[in-house]
Enzyme design. Structure first.
Site, mmCIF file in Angstrom:
data_model
loop_
_atom_site.group_PDB
_atom_site.id
_atom_site.type_symbol
_atom_site.label_atom_id
_atom_site.label_comp_id
_atom_site.label_asym_id
_atom_site.label_seq_id
_atom_site.Cartn_x
_atom_site.Cartn_y
_atom_site.Cartn_z
ATOM 1 N N ASP A 257 0.831 -1.213 0.000
ATOM 2 C CA ASP A 257 0.000 0.000 0.000
ATOM 3 C C ASP A 257 0.860 1.256 0.000
ATOM 4 O O ASP A 257 0.646 2.183 -0.783
ATOM 5 C CB ASP A 257 -0.942 0.018 1.214
ATOM 6 C CG ASP A 257 -2.110 -0.950 1.040
ATOM 7 O OD1 ASP A 257 -2.215 -1.555 -0.038
ATOM 8 O OD2 ASP A 257 -2.907 -1.096 1.982
ATOM 9 N N ARG B 154 -6.385 5.460 -2.444
ATOM 10 C CA ARG B 154 -4.933 5.679 -2.500
ATOM 11 C C ARG B 154 -4.497 6.345 -3.805
ATOM 12 O O ARG B 154 -3.509 7.081 -3.830
ATOM 13 C CB ARG B 154 -4.178 4.368 -2.276
ATOM 14 C CG ARG B 154 -4.480 3.784 -0.914
ATOM 15 C CD ARG B 154 -3.370 2.976 -0.306
ATOM 16 N NE ARG B 154 -3.846 2.395 0.941
ATOM 17 C CZ ARG B 154 -3.965 3.032 2.086
ATOM 18 N NH1 ARG B 154 -3.629 4.310 2.176
ATOM 19 N NH2 ARG B 154 -4.424 2.432 3.164
#
EC number: 2.5.1.19
Length: 426
Positions: A314, A387
């Site tokens: 991530d 994101r």
């Protein structure tokens, strides 16, 4: 579609207190619900994914009180697995941190359940978890496509015994099984097939299980032994750490255009592997300072790097946009599981970086980015992926504006992200 244009930012400076970690929040909520006793969770993340978990727990008979600002939650533990008399359908949006652990936990009790979500959730694989649960006696049916949600689960208990899980796609499958295993009928031995991705997320799971009084023997991430007959016990108080993945955007901003940026709520003893993002920034040339409950990033000239990011996929996304400010070619390797996240992140990242003028090679499990001499002002598509929106906000640290389409998609983990970024901008 709504969009937000960020004008070029001359300087980034200041302090950010991070919202609670998504990974920690949803794990702790589930264990608090299963535990004996009452748990008061503080610094809980207020976001879509957490809301889906809370709504599901309420439908499953869990009582809780949520503070007005939704960052404090007192959960009355059931002290046993979930059991319901009536068929219960749980809608979990696109929250993998709710879908996977609940799929395992619901096998333990009594009742019939359906787990479903939004269209993207139905494209996110869950077959490796279902295979493992079935081998331990679970009764699970795919309602649409094999290996994908929605699922129908008939709670009959889990037998335990020896179980194999493929660890190569998502660590959430192992996390889900680990959290259910102490409540199985007999001891469980979990064997890992393939290379386990995102190992630090397993450390988060084991750490939180231990805080709730349950022990697991971890044999080098290849074999996990979970004794049966254990009971989750409330620790009374549970502080949710700041979200280390969310910290990555601010730390990168400090490295690119500081001044300095201090993030608080995480530090050198954090249980989240994503704090290792700061090490990657340091490898690129940034100056990093570690404290007990803070990390500071200061501006230095950044250089391209070539690194394996399997352990922090991530946070590695933030390296992809930081690479725009590092002369040369940056290689982000061993991130196949980007493809099964909120969107196919390898394809999305490559597409949007090319729009900006970067030279990009998209491999099956890697991406290389050669920074351009001049960035173009373009509209960045975010693919309903929080994101993507936050990563590409960093483009405004150049002398070029950037437009972010659907900026509200950050509500999955960080609803007020753009406000916080603006507060640091000069």
């Amino acid at each position: 579609m709504e969009s937000l244009t960020l004008q070029p930012i001359n300087l980034i400076n200041g302090e950010v207190n991070l919202p609670g970690s998504k990974s920690v929040s949803n794990r702790a909520l589930l264990l608090a619900a299963l535990a004996q006793g009452t748990t008061r969770l503080t610094n809980l993340l207020d976001s879509d994914d957490i809301r889906h978990m809370l709504n599901a727990l309420q439908q499953l008979g869990v009582q809780y009180q949520l503070s007005a600002d939704k960052t404090e939650c007192t959960v009355e533990g059931l002290g046993q697995p979930f059991s319901v008399k009536d068929f219960t359908c749980l809608y979990l949006g696109n929250a993998g941190t709710a879908m996977r652990p609940l799929a395992a936990a619901l096998c333990l009790g009594q009742g019939e359940f359906e787990l479903t979500g939004e269209p993207r959730m139905k494209e996110r694989p869950i077959g490796h978890l279902v295979d493992a649960l079935r081998s331990a006696g679970a009764d699970i049916t795919y309602l649409e496509n094999e290996h994908y949600p929605p699922l129908k689960i008939k709670g009959t208990g889990l037998d335990g015994g020896e179980v194999s899980i493929d660890g190569s796609i998502s660590s959430q499958f192992l996390t889900a099984f680990l959290m259910a295993a102490p409540l199985a009928k007999s001891d469980t031995t979990i064997l890992i097939k393939g290379d386990l991705v995102s190992k630090p997320y397993i450390d988060i799971t084991l750490n939180i299980m231990a805080q709730f009084g349950v022990q697991v023997e971890n044999q080098n991430y290849q074999k996990f032994i979970v004794p049966a007959g254990q009971v989750y016990q409330s620790p009374g108080e549970f502080l949710v750490e700041g979200d280390a993945s969310s910290a990555s955007y601010f730390l990168a901003a400090g490295a690119i255009k500081g001044g300095e940026v201090k993030v608080t709520g995480i530090g050198k003893n954090s249980i989240q592997g994503d704090i290792q993002f700061a090490d990657a920034l340091e490898a690129m040339g940034a100056e990093i300072e570690w404290g007990e409950d803070y990390i500071i990033a200061r501006h230095r000239q950044l250089n391209a790097i070539d690194m394996d990011f399997n352990h922090i996929p991530d946070a590695a996304m933030t390296i992809a946009t930081a690479a725009l400010f590092a002369p040369g070619t940056t290689s982000i390797r061993n991130v196949y599981n980007w493809r099964v996240k909120e969107t196919d992140r390898l394809h999305a990242m490559a597409t949007e970086l090319r729009k900006l003028g970067a030279e990009v090679e998209e491999g099956d499990d890697y991406i290389t980015i050669t920074s351009p001499t001049q960035l173009k002002h373009v509209a960045i598509d975010t693919y309903d992926d929080h994101r993507m929106a936050m990563c590409f906000s960093l483009v405004a640290l150049s002398d070029t504006a950037v437009t972010i389409n659907d900026p509200k998609c950050t509500s999955k983990t960080f609803p007020d992200y753009f406000t916080k970024l603006e507060q640091l901008s000069r």
